[in-house]
Write an enzyme that holds these catalytic residues in place. Structure first.
Site, PDB file in Angstrom:
ATOM      1  N   HIS A 160      78.492  56.354  59.262  1.00  0.00           N
ATOM      2  CA  HIS A 160      78.822  54.940  59.462  1.00  0.00           C
ATOM      3  C   HIS A 160      79.174  54.215  58.157  1.00  0.00           C
ATOM      4  CE1 HIS A 160      77.374  55.833  63.361  1.00  0.00           C
ATOM      5  NE2 HIS A 160      76.100  55.553  63.184  1.00  0.00           N
ATOM      6  N   GLU A 179      68.405  47.619  60.017  1.00  0.00           N
ATOM      7  CA  GLU A 179      67.880  47.681  61.389  1.00  0.00           C
ATOM      8  C   GLU A 179      66.424  47.258  61.390  1.00  0.00           C
ATOM      9  OE1 GLU A 179      69.444  51.061  63.889  1.00  0.00           O
ATOM     10  OE2 GLU A 179      69.147  52.045  61.965  1.00  0.00           O
ATOM     11  N   ASP A 208      82.413  58.078  65.811  1.00  0.00           N
ATOM     12  CA  ASP A 208      81.550  57.311  64.921  1.00  0.00           C
ATOM     13  C   ASP A 208      81.586  55.917  65.515  1.00  0.00           C
ATOM     14  OD1 ASP A 208      80.652  55.466  62.974  1.00  0.00           O
ATOM     15  OD2 ASP A 208      80.814  57.059  61.484  1.00  0.00           O
ATOM     16  N   HIS A 209      80.529  55.541  66.236  1.00  0.00           N
ATOM     17  CA  HIS A 209      80.667  54.323  67.046  1.00  0.00           C
ATOM     18  C   HIS A 209      80.862  53.070  66.200  1.00  0.00           C
ATOM     19  CE1 HIS A 209      76.316  53.796  66.389  1.00  0.00           C
ATOM     20  NE2 HIS A 209      76.480  52.547  66.762  1.00  0.00           N
TER      21      HIS A 209
HETATM   22  C1  BG6 Z   1      73.102  55.757  65.180  1.00  0.00           C
HETATM   23  C2  BG6 Z   1      71.919  56.263  64.398  1.00  0.00           C
HETATM   24  O1  BG6 Z   1      74.252  56.484  64.868  1.00  0.00           O
HETATM   25  O2  BG6 Z   1      73.325  54.389  64.870  1.00  0.00           O
HETATM   26  C3  BG6 Z   1      70.695  55.425  64.692  1.00  0.00           C
HETATM   27  O3  BG6 Z   1      71.680  57.615  64.720  1.00  0.00           O
HETATM   28  C4  BG6 Z   1      70.964  53.966  64.484  1.00  0.00           C
HETATM   29  O4  BG6 Z   1      69.600  55.841  63.878  1.00  0.00           O
HETATM   30  C5  BG6 Z   1      72.234  53.543  65.212  1.00  0.00           C
HETATM   31  O5  BG6 Z   1      69.861  53.233  64.971  1.00  0.00           O
HETATM   32  C6  BG6 Z   1      72.629  52.110  64.850  1.00  0.00           C
HETATM   33  O6  BG6 Z   1      73.687  51.698  65.671  1.00  0.00           O
HETATM   34  P1  BG6 Z   1      73.906  50.162  66.007  1.00  0.00           P
HETATM   35  O7  BG6 Z   1      75.195  50.115  66.746  1.00  0.00           O
HETATM   36  O8  BG6 Z   1      72.726  49.729  66.825  1.00  0.00           O
HETATM   37  O9  BG6 Z   1      73.963  49.449  64.699  1.00  0.00           O
END
Ligand code: BG6
Length: 492
Positions: A242, A218, A179-180
């Site tokens: 997330h 976003e 889960d980044h």
């Molecule tokens: C991903 C989602 O896990 O996270 C995307 O699948 C989303 O839809 C993205 O845009 C957002 O990641 P970050 O790091 O750009 O906030």
């Protein structure tokens, strides 16, 4: 300030889906940056795998062009590009066919017992085939680790299926579910803030905290991911993973140590304490929206349905909801979550809103005593702001002012903040699972999300439209204002 980079052990990293968007935009740039920083030993190898008949040189050319773009402006990083590309190799493989797998396996059998990482940056539909073949070729032994990306299923039953299939080839200690968001600097800083300071913990409960807000906004729309996104929607794509992970980091009890299982045990308890949202309250405490044409990032943008090229999709691109954690620490403290695409700005933050002072000693002329807030900004401008009341400086009467004690990490430390994937990839090589989701966590998160999805399905209400470039449907404002609260807006 010097930043210490501790090199990891030599490794082979295989990226299945090595020509895909995630590999070219996130994984390989992250690896290049770590290499340029001296963290990746020279004899490590990075092996792209995809179906295209590219050859190693063709792959290096493709990756080289992508890295030039991804790291433009980072001169020190780009200077290392030729050396980095020399570590790349490529295998054309189809997960569903035998051809090429024996050679591939032979190329990975090394005598030095190096760590082998298999990153499955592919459709989940291929996870089972890939894991079975890795096992059948004896590549699932001790030095191997497998990384899987979300979506891990689309509900708890399908998540269990994926977990069973991957678990049939690899032990849980070898499986890294990414889960980044957990790799983001501020999320780890939340651990430091909460557990390396004595100040906050006595206040971190329902006696002192009124409510918590978590926003992940976003500006982007579908980004050529229509076929995945339209089957997922914001609840599955963002909230199930997330946002719930962020909630867990805020709400968990202090773990006994920073070990992977101690942290994940505490997060699991939070997920299991989430009060189930009943079908009869879903319309009241959840909001789903879908953007229509408007303006974003300074230009006109089409609506979701136009981008998708279909007029009948009910997929939500926005969710706001009120969650409650039923335990002693958090009883009565709502957690308001919201996330959406095509919102006015890209901002992710956690806002801890404290209670009012019990009694104000100030005259009306001093102005209102505004409750304290702790704002943890994940992006952009990572940092922490603690909003305090102070006396307006200068002579005259005593007037109060609400001001932030501001710690922007970039300004305070003047260092490049590593991207989430940089840290997480190095953690995989190190074998540190603290920032990865355990099987039971993923399944517990789905168990909370499933009834919401079911209730939405039964309601058959279309998502509420919102104009691209706005903060979502007005119902999301009503959701929090009904409780006498408002969404946080950064005034400074
Ligand atoms: C991903 C989602 O896990 O996270 C995307 O699948 C989303 O839809 C993205 O845009 C957002 O990641 P970050 O790091 O750009 O906030």
């Amino acid at each position: 300030m010097t930043v210490k980079t501790i090199p990891v052990a030599t490794f082979d990293l295989v990226i299945f889906g090595g020509t895909g968007d995630l590999a070219l935009r996130k994984l390989l740039p992250g690896l290049l940056r770590r290499y340029a920083d001296g963290q990746i030993p020279e004899d490590s190898r990075i092996i792209g795998v995809a179906r295209d008949a590219l050859g190693a040189d063709g792959y290096r050319a493709k990756v080289g062009a992508a890295l030039e773009r991804a790291c433009s402006g980072e001169e020190a990083v780009r200077a290392k590009l030729p050396a980095f590309l020399s570590k790349l190799d490529y295998h054309a493989l189809d997960a569903t066919k035998d051809a090429g797998w024996d050679d591939f396996a032979a190329s990975l059998t090394s005598a030095d017992g190096r760590v082998r990482v298999f990153y499955l940056s592919t459709s989940p539909a291929l996870f089972v085939d890939i894991c079975n073949r890795l096992r059948d070729h004896g590549l699932n032994g001790e030095p191997s680790r497998v990384v899987i990306e979300k979506p891990i299923g689309h509900d708890s039953a399908s998540a269990a299926q994926i977990n069973n299939a991957v678990g049939a080839a690899f032990a849980e200690g070898q499986i890294f579910r990414i889960d980044h968001y957990l790799g983001k600097e501020t999320v780890q800083n939340l651990l430091a803030l909460r557990f390396a300071n004595i100040l906050f913990e006595p206040l971190w409960n329902a006696n002192r905290i009124d409510h918590v807000q978590i926003t992940v906004a976003e500006t982007v729309g579908l980004e050529k991911r229509a076929s995945y996104y339209d089957t997922a929607g914001a609840l599955r794509d963002m909230v199930q993973n997330h946002l719930l992970q962020l909630l867990c980091m805020v709400a968990m009890e202090p773990p006994a140590a920073l070990s992977a299982d101690a942290v994940r045990d505490e997060k699991l308890k939070v997920l299991r304490s989430l009060r189930p949202i009943r079908a009869d309250e879903v319309a009241q405490i959840t909001v789903r929206g879908q953007y229509k044409a408007g303006a974003s990032s300074g230009g006109a943008v089409p609506g979701y349905l136009e981008e998708l090229g279909r007029a009948d999709s009910r997929t939500e691109t926005f969710v706001a909801l009120k969650a409650e954690v039923d335990n002693w620490r958090w009883a009565g403290v709502p957690f308001y979550l919201r996330t959406g695409k095509r919102l006015p700005e890209r901002v992710s933050e956690i806002v801890i809103c404290f209670r009012d002072v019990p009694h104000s000693i100030f005259e009306d002329s001093a102005g209102p005593v505004v409750p304290n807030k702790l704002v943890l900004r994940l992006q952009p401008d990572e940092g922490v702001k603690l909003w305090l009341m102070i006396k307006d400086p200068g002579p005259g009467g005593l007037r109060l002012q609400h001001v932030p004690l501001d710690m922007s990490f970039a300004e305070a430390f003047g260092v490049h903040q590593p991207e989430a994937y940089e840290r997480l990839l190095m953690d995989v090589v190190r074998g540190n699972q603290t920032l990865f989701m355990r099987r039971d966590e993923v399944e517990a998160a789905w168990k909370w999300v499933d009834p919401i999805l079911d209730a939405w399905e039964q309601l058959r209400d279309p998502p509420k439209p919102y104009t691209a470039g706005s903060w979502g449907p007005s119902a999301a404002v009503a959701l929090i204002e009904r409780d006498g609260r408002t969404w946080h807006e950064d005034a400074a």
